[in-house]
Design a protein around this motif. Sequence first.
Motif, PDB file in Angstrom:
ATOM      1  N   UNK A   9       2.210  18.346  -6.161  1.00 25.54           N
ATOM      2  CA  UNK A   9       1.653  17.974  -6.848  1.00 25.54           C
ATOM      3  C   UNK A   9       0.604  19.371  -6.698  1.00 25.54           C
ATOM      4  N   UNK A  10      -0.409  18.573  -5.901  1.00 24.41           N
ATOM      5  CA  UNK A  10      -2.165  19.123  -5.458  1.00 24.41           C
ATOM      6  C   UNK A  10      -1.924  21.126  -5.445  1.00 24.41           C
ATOM      7  N   UNK A  15      -1.474  26.876  -6.098  1.00 25.40           N
ATOM      8  CA  UNK A  15      -0.875  27.729  -6.305  1.00 25.40           C
ATOM      9  C   UNK A  15      -0.064  28.980  -7.219  1.00 25.40           C
ATOM     10  N   UNK A  16      -0.034  28.289  -8.751  1.00 25.65           N
ATOM     11  CA  UNK A  16      -0.001  28.701  -9.636  1.00 25.65           C
ATOM     12  C   UNK A  16      -1.167  29.827 -10.441  1.00 25.65           C
ATOM     13  N   UNK A  17      -2.317  29.521  -9.710  1.00 22.73           N
ATOM     14  CA  UNK A  17      -3.110  30.426  -9.763  1.00 22.73           C
ATOM     15  C   UNK A  17      -2.982  31.832  -9.401  1.00 22.73           C
ATOM     16  N   UNK A  18      -2.077  31.699  -8.141  1.00 24.39           N
ATOM     17  CA  UNK A  18      -1.898  32.784  -7.705  1.00 24.39           C
ATOM     18  C   UNK A  18      -1.038  33.865  -8.342  1.00 24.39           C
ATOM     19  N   UNK A 116       2.554  27.539   1.610  1.00 25.32           N
ATOM     20  CA  UNK A 116       3.784  27.423   1.799  1.00 25.32           C
ATOM     21  C   UNK A 116       4.172  26.456   3.576  1.00 25.32           C
ATOM     22  N   UNK A 117       3.084  26.706   4.112  1.00 27.13           N
ATOM     23  CA  UNK A 117       3.407  26.317   5.751  1.00 27.13           C
ATOM     24  C   UNK A 117       3.041  23.819   4.904  1.00 27.13           C
ATOM     25  N   UNK A 118       1.881  23.861   4.031  1.00 29.21           N
ATOM     26  CA  UNK A 118       1.317  22.989   4.054  1.00 29.21           C
ATOM     27  C   UNK A 118       2.402  22.431   3.320  1.00 29.21           C
ATOM     28  N   UNK A 119       3.484  22.259   2.422  1.00 31.47           N
ATOM     29  CA  UNK A 119       4.500  21.683   1.957  1.00 31.47           C
ATOM     30  C   UNK A 119       5.552  22.232   2.145  1.00 31.47           C
ATOM     31  N   UNK A 174     -10.204  25.533  -6.374  1.00 30.57           N
ATOM     32  CA  UNK A 174     -11.038  25.018  -4.827  1.00 30.57           C
ATOM     33  C   UNK A 174     -11.544  23.430  -5.003  1.00 30.57           C
ATOM     34  N   UNK A 175     -11.721  22.942  -6.132  1.00 29.88           N
ATOM     35  CA  UNK A 175     -12.365  21.747  -6.077  1.00 29.88           C
ATOM     36  C   UNK A 175     -10.644  20.922  -6.263  1.00 29.88           C
ATOM     37  N   UNK A 176      -9.872  21.099  -6.379  1.00 32.42           N
ATOM     38  CA  UNK A 176      -8.304  20.494  -6.441  1.00 32.42           C
ATOM     39  C   UNK A 176      -8.463  20.207  -4.879  1.00 32.42           C
ATOM     40  N   UNK A 177      -8.331  21.700  -4.023  1.00 33.30           N
ATOM     41  CA  UNK A 177      -7.345  21.235  -2.545  1.00 33.30           C
ATOM     42  C   UNK A 177      -8.237  20.467  -1.449  1.00 33.30           C
ATOM     43  N   UNK A 178      -9.468  20.066  -2.868  1.00 31.98           N
ATOM     44  CA  UNK A 178     -10.557  19.043  -2.027  1.00 31.98           C
ATOM     45  C   UNK A 178      -9.285  17.616  -1.970  1.00 31.98           C
ATOM     46  N   UNK A 179      -8.481  17.274  -2.343  1.00 38.49           N
ATOM     47  CA  UNK A 179      -7.843  15.974  -2.877  1.00 38.49           C
ATOM     48  C   UNK A 179      -6.258  16.061  -1.518  1.00 38.49           C
ATOM     49  N   UNK A 180      -6.563  17.630  -0.540  1.00 43.37           N
ATOM     50  CA  UNK A 180      -5.438  17.783   0.023  1.00 43.37           C
ATOM     51  C   UNK A 180      -5.926  16.634   1.343  1.00 43.37           C
ATOM     52  N   UNK A 181      -4.829  16.048   1.890  1.00 38.53           N
ATOM     53  CA  UNK A 181      -4.911  15.556   3.310  1.00 38.53           C
ATOM     54  C   UNK A 181      -3.402  15.857   3.848  1.00 38.53           C
TER      55      UNK A 181
END
Length: 391
Positions: A9-10, A15-18, A116-119, A174-181
């Motif tokens: 979801x993150x 990605x939709x920003x692109x 894409x690599x992360x997904x 940028x704020x949203x990606x901070x939650x990625x692990x």
Amino acid sequence: MRNRWGILAILFVVRLTIAFQFQSVAAVAPLLQDSFGVGIADIGILIGLYFTPGIVLALPGGAIGRALGDKPTTILALLLMTAGSLVMATTGIWGWQMAGRLVSGAGGVLLTVQLTKMATDWFAGREIATAMAIFVNSWPVGVGISLLVLPAIGTAYGAGAVFLAAGVLTAIGIALIMFYQPSPAVTVCAVASGWPDAPALLAVIVAGMIWGLYNVAFAMIFSFGPTLLTERGWSIAAAGSAISVVMWLSVISVPTGGYLADRGKPFVLTIAASLVVAALLAWLSRSDAVIIILILIGIIGGLPAGPMMSLAARVLAPETRALGMGVFYTLFYAAMMLGPALAGRLAKSAGTAAVAFDLGALTVLACPPLMLLFERIVSLRYRRKPILTRH
């Protein structure tokens, strides 16, 4: 956050920003033509410039992601996208518009390859077609939002406000990606990453060509669709809303295609849908039944997205994924850079944007034979590769 669907979801929102930023030019193309005194060929070049950095950055982008890590690379990419939008929002010089578009595109390249690599890291071998279908669905959502919102912003406040809105959205990313692990399953492979073997590399090249050519066709719809309809007397806002029908229906058809592919025959699904979409694109430029055709494209055109995006994941191991995705997107960006620019030239020569849809139909028709080639490469690769068993 360790839930893979929450992670997805993150990645979806970031990605939709692109897509939102990419569509910002096409959504207000008539305004840009009036403001800067440029023609449709110049608009086509500006649209295609977003993908130009991909030819030289997609492959090193994978290496950059491997060196810096997932989160720092995505933040760097989003900062570039934000900076590019701010340049375009504040300049009245066409050359600086092009420069800002290139900077935004460079950030978009890094972000696309890395996300894409992360997904794939989180879903490889586990409902990958469904996950990638949801992941790529962020593109139609982003474009659909832009087609509904940006023409109204541009009409009311000018093209600069449109680009400023795109910059604000990337800053939110940028704020949203901070939650990625990162995925625990691939952390141990990060230090041993390298190139795919020759058959896998060839398969990834073909997969990138498939994904690039298929997306060129949709770029024709979203880049030249509003212009085509305004040529027929539609208002800018009405044209944008009509074209957005494809995007909103894709929100349903893309994940549906991924679900069906994980539980059925993805090859047959992809071939059949490609042939139908090619016919619909050719019909659209020759018919007044615009809404009906756009609805059909939205319903059918999204079905192959998940299966196509999961092709590279079928042949890339975790340790080859970063560079392999770089190769995949190098082909994708080459197609997406050349497609709109060529379509703009053809439209200028023909005196109508309708010719862009014929080009899109031809690029889609190239996908079925390439799918056959991909399957052939994969079958030969696994036939020759020894099977290790435990005794």
